[in-house]
Design an enzyme around this catalytic site. Structure first.
Site, short mmCIF file in Angstrom:
data_model
loop_
_atom_site.label_atom_id
_atom_site.label_comp_id
_atom_site.label_asym_id
_atom_site.label_seq_id
_atom_site.Cartn_x
_atom_site.Cartn_y
_atom_site.Cartn_z
N SER A 178 0.73 -1.23 -0.04
CA SER A 178 0.03 -0.12 0.11
C SER A 178 1.02 1.27 0.06
O SER A 178 1.70 1.54 -1.00
CB SER A 178 -0.96 -0.20 1.22
OG SER A 178 -2.10 0.64 0.84
N HIS B 165 -7.57 -5.77 1.19
CA HIS B 165 -6.36 -5.08 1.43
C HIS B 165 -5.52 -5.44 2.54
O HIS B 165 -5.85 -5.22 3.75
CB HIS B 165 -6.78 -3.46 1.55
CG HIS B 165 -5.79 -2.56 1.41
ND1 HIS B 165 -5.15 -2.42 0.36
CD2 HIS B 165 -4.93 -1.98 2.34
CE1 HIS B 165 -4.09 -1.37 0.33
NE2 HIS B 165 -4.17 -1.05 1.82
#
Ligand code: GTR
Length: 388
Positions: free
Chosen positions: A211, A364
């Site tokens: 990320s 995620h």
């Protein structure tokens, strides 16, 4: 609206095609300057006078590993930050994964010898080993890899109100870097510092990140070509997903959030990550003179893995695929093995080629299974065998 195809990495801003590798080197510099001015802020300069100081060593993982805690000290620009290195106990040199962690070095492995610093408390303290599953140090050591990590907050505090002094310390006459650039710089300094350790193969350091740390990993690889390879997982906007998003992915949903993160959203929530100019382009991304496929091109022809989750639409797996397609010609141009792949892979699959795309089911996060897949893909294998 302009598209990625309008920003050909292999055509200079003067409109001339890049004819050969020497000219690519000039073009690469041009692209870096554009990214510095419009997206990330200036590179603080190649770290000089880098050494590991205050080194302590101990045994870990039931005697199968060595744990090294040290400070990376850089003369110019001056900086000092802690580094944690865990290597197989067997004699090296070993290939190494190097990445930034979100919550403190003590969270990646449960070991009493890892110092818990005050700065780790900024976003609420996380305990020893709390994030060991998203690092899988044990799995990497068992497979013959060293793992090195730096806490991002030891370089730049990840908060818009707190980051300023850390960023000022890395400023150049061209201005101060955004946090992503500063973190990338720290990765470069850590890579240089690791070359003093006999357990680590300096020619086989893969920079890895999830990320926001995946964005920083791509910048690190783009500005420091001594990284052998890069694994950027769910790096999203400011990483491997384009700033010029497909309009259908930018329509706000019932909660006001579009499907994929836009430049407007990211620069509002995280202004300290970028050069101020990036926010200035929030409503006019098609006027940006660079886009993220050109960031991927800066890593060519080195192995580059873009890792995605089927449900992580905010990080834009579809746009990441578009960026890969637009960057692939540079890998081919520089002689990398880069077959044409037309279709997005099925979940669980990774595409062939030096610039590769992996898609796995889920959202995620980073899991042990992700690490296992990266190690299967990894170009820097224990013993130095080339990528299969
Ligand atoms: C989100 C941000 C993303 C990504 C993510 C992360 O809040 O919108 O760009 O960086 O954080 O780092 O987990």
């Amino acid at each position: 609206m302009s598209s990625l195809a309008d920003l050909d990495p292999l055509t200079g801003t003067d409109g001339r095609p890049v004819p050969d590798a020497t000219a690519w080197d000039r073009r690469r510099h041009e692209l870096r300057r554009l990214f510095e001015a419009h997206v990330y802020g200036p590179w603080p300069g190649d770290p000089r006078g880098v050494e590991l100081v205050s080194v302590t060593e101990t045994s870990a993982l039931d005697g199968t590993a060595r744990l090294v805690e040290a400070q990376v000290r850089v003369d110019s620009p001056a900086a000092t930050f802690p580094l944690l290195l865990v290597t197989p106990a067997a004699p090296g040199p070993h290939p190494c994964f190097l990445g930034l962690n979100f919550h403190g070095n003590h969270t990646v492995l449960d070991h009493p010898a890892v110092t818990v610093h005050d700065r780790y408390a900024v976003d609420g303290a996380a305990g020893r080993g709390d994030h060991r599953d998203s690092w899988d140090v044990a799995g990497s050591v068992a497979a013959g890899y060293a793992v090195a990590t730096v806490f991002c907050g030891d370089v730049v505090q990840d908060h818009p109100d707190l980051a300023g002094p850390d960023l000022d310390a890395l400023a150049t006459p061209a201005g101060r870097p955004g946090a992503l650039m500063a973190w990338a710089w720290a990765l470069s300094a850590a890579r240089a510092a690791l070359s003093s350790r006999p357990e680590v193969d300096p020619s086989a350091v893969t920079v890895v990140g999830h990320s926001r740390m995946g964005k920083a990993a791509l910048v690190a690889s783009g500005w420091d070509d001594r990284f052998a390879a890069v694994v950027a997982t769910q790096s999203g906007t400011g990483g491997a997903s384009p700033s010029r998003k497909a309009p259908e992915r930018c329509v706000p949903g019932p909660d006001g959030r579009p499907e994929a993160e836009t430049v407007k959203m990211i620069t509002r929530r995280f202004p300290h990550w970028f050069a101020p100019a990036f926010a200035g382009h929030a409503d006019r991304t098609d006027e940006l003179p660079v886009d993220q496929h050109q960031l991927l091109a800066l890593s060519a022809p080195r192995p580059t893995l873009l890792w995605n989750g089927t449900e992580d639409l905010w990080a834009d797996p579809a746009g990441t695929w578009d960026c890969l397609q637009a960057a692939a010609p540079v890998f081919r141009f520089l002689g990398a093995d880069q077959p044409e792949v037309v279709d997005v892979p099925e979940p669980g699959q990774t595409t062939p080629g030096t610039l590769a795309y992996g898609l796995r089911p889920g959202g995620h996060s980073v899991t042990r299974e992700d690490w296992a897949a990266w190690r299967r893909w990894c170009a820097c294998r224990p013993g130095g065998e080339p990528q299969a």
